[in-house]
Design a protein around this motif. Structure first.
Motif: not given
Ligand code: THG
Length: 369
Positions: A148-154, A203-212
């Motif tokens: 899936p297009n998940v882009n983590i921000l730590a 923390f790690e934020i598993y971002v699913e909505n790239s714009e958000s």
């Protein structure tokens, strides 16, 4: 050793945050899961000191997710790991070595259990998706497997809790280590875990909505000024001190979980059915002849682009250094090395050649800190 620029292409994937980190002064990249992973900003040492004192936001989108869902998903996920997941719970993250039929390591993901029949394997740098698809096809499993297009921000560092509470509310402080939950940012739900590839907390934020995610990225820097937030990335020095292992660097598919000190994440006596189980029992019963340990070297500099050999006074091989960096805390080069059994006792000195000169060092236990 000279460094060269890296040519970008579609194959070497960018992340939704690449423009931002480049504007903020990323100074080196590595490649991870065919994607750009920042490796330094100011310098390894400056980044290290900042990470240990304040808070950083990391573009770790390269920690890709392999999503496995469907009726047989639990069976497939268990088949791939030697960690017993039969009693695993939704909302928890499991650090779990993946093993092949020879008992060798394939990857060391964090496995997130989203539902009884939906899992995210947050992978290190190897192509787990093809391994999973091959096993699913061979076993006629009823599963869906995708990236899936998940882009983590730590968000990492001692002030991570303060920054995250300011953005997501105080409730986020209650999140326990290796648990996840969903938190709102401007009307968008984000999957957030208390985890991350540093020992400084965060923390790690598993971002699913790239714009958000991009909006969130900018917001973290706006409201984080009071905590001296900076862009960062997994830090080589900090992660060696804390013995956070790196697939492809410290261990790979030629090593087994016992050699990589993964005993804690291996349940050979459980009822769980997984690849390589019998082989691992044989390896355990026979005993291993080498394992990952720490090394300290009396020098201030080291370049690692391949394994470096360690010798004793008779020029017999002590082991091989697989990752190393100068530690400003120990005022020495420290590293993670595969050490042969005769040299496991800690007072064994060794020799190592760095830039055509011989230096001495000693073996030690992991972690360093
Ligand atoms: N976060 C996420 N995905 C990842 C990583 C991550 N994928 C790639 C890589 N890192 C996987 N490797 C690790 C290695 C160590 C840890 C997490 C992922 C880790 N270990 C804890 C420690 O050693 O202190 C303990 C874990 C435990 O005992 O449960 O955190 O960083 N999303």
């Amino acid at each position: 050793m000279k460094n060269f620029p890296i040519s970008k292409s579609r194959r070497l994937r960018s992340t939704p945050y690449t423009d931002r980190i480049e504007n903020q002064g990323v100074s080196a990249y590595t490649v991870y899961n065919h994607m750009l992973l920042p490796a330094s900003f100011v310098s390894l040492e400056a980044d290290y000191h900042h990470l240990k004192e304040f808070v950083q936001v990391w573009d770790v989108a390269a920690e890709r997710q392999v999503e496995i869902s469907g009726k047989d998903s639990a069976e497939l996920v268990q088949l791939m790991t030697c960690r017993d997941l039969t009693k695993s719970k939704v909302g928890k993250c499991y650090y779990a070595p993946l093993i092949d039929d020879h008992g060798n390591l394939v990857n060391d993901p964090i496995i997130n259990k989203l539902a009884e029949d939906r899992w995210w394997l947050s992978i290190a740098d190897s192509d787990v998706i093809f391994f999973a698809k091959g096993l699913a096809a061979g076993n006629n499993f009823e599963v869906k497997i995708k990236e899936p297009n998940v882009n983590i921000l730590a968000v990492q560092g001692p002030l991570a809790d303060k920054l995250m509470a300011k953005v997501f509310g105080e409730k986020i402080s209650e999140l326990k280590f290796f648990n996840f939950d969903y938190f709102d940012f401007k009307g968008v739900k984000h999957f957030i875990a208390r985890s991350g590839w540093s020992k400084q907390g965060g923390f790690e934020i598993y971002v699913e909505n790239s714009e958000s995610g991009q909006d969130l990225y900018d917001h973290l820097f706006e409201v984080g000024k009071e905590f001296n937030v900076k862009p960062g990335c997994p830090n080589l020095i900090e992660r060696i001190e804390g013995a956070l292992l790196s697939y492809g660097n410290d261990f790979d598919n030629r090593d087994n979980p016992l050699e990589a000190n993964f005993d804690k994440y291996m349940n050979l006596e459980s009822g769980a059915k997984f690849l390589g189980k019998e082989r691992l029992k044989q390896i355990r019963d026979k005993g291993i002849t080498r394992k990952l340990m720490g090394v300290k070297i009396d020098h201030t500099d080291i370049d690692m682009y391949c394994e470096k050999t360690l010798f004793d006074d008779n020029n017999d091989i002590v082991g091989f250094v697989r990752s190393a960096a100068y530690s400003p805390t120990f005022k020495k080069v420290i590293g993670i090395a595969m050490i042969n059994k005769p040299y496991w006792n800690l007072d064994h000195p060794f020799k190592i050649e760095i830039n055509e000169k011989i230096y001495v060092g000693t073996v030690c236990d992991l972690p360093f800190i």
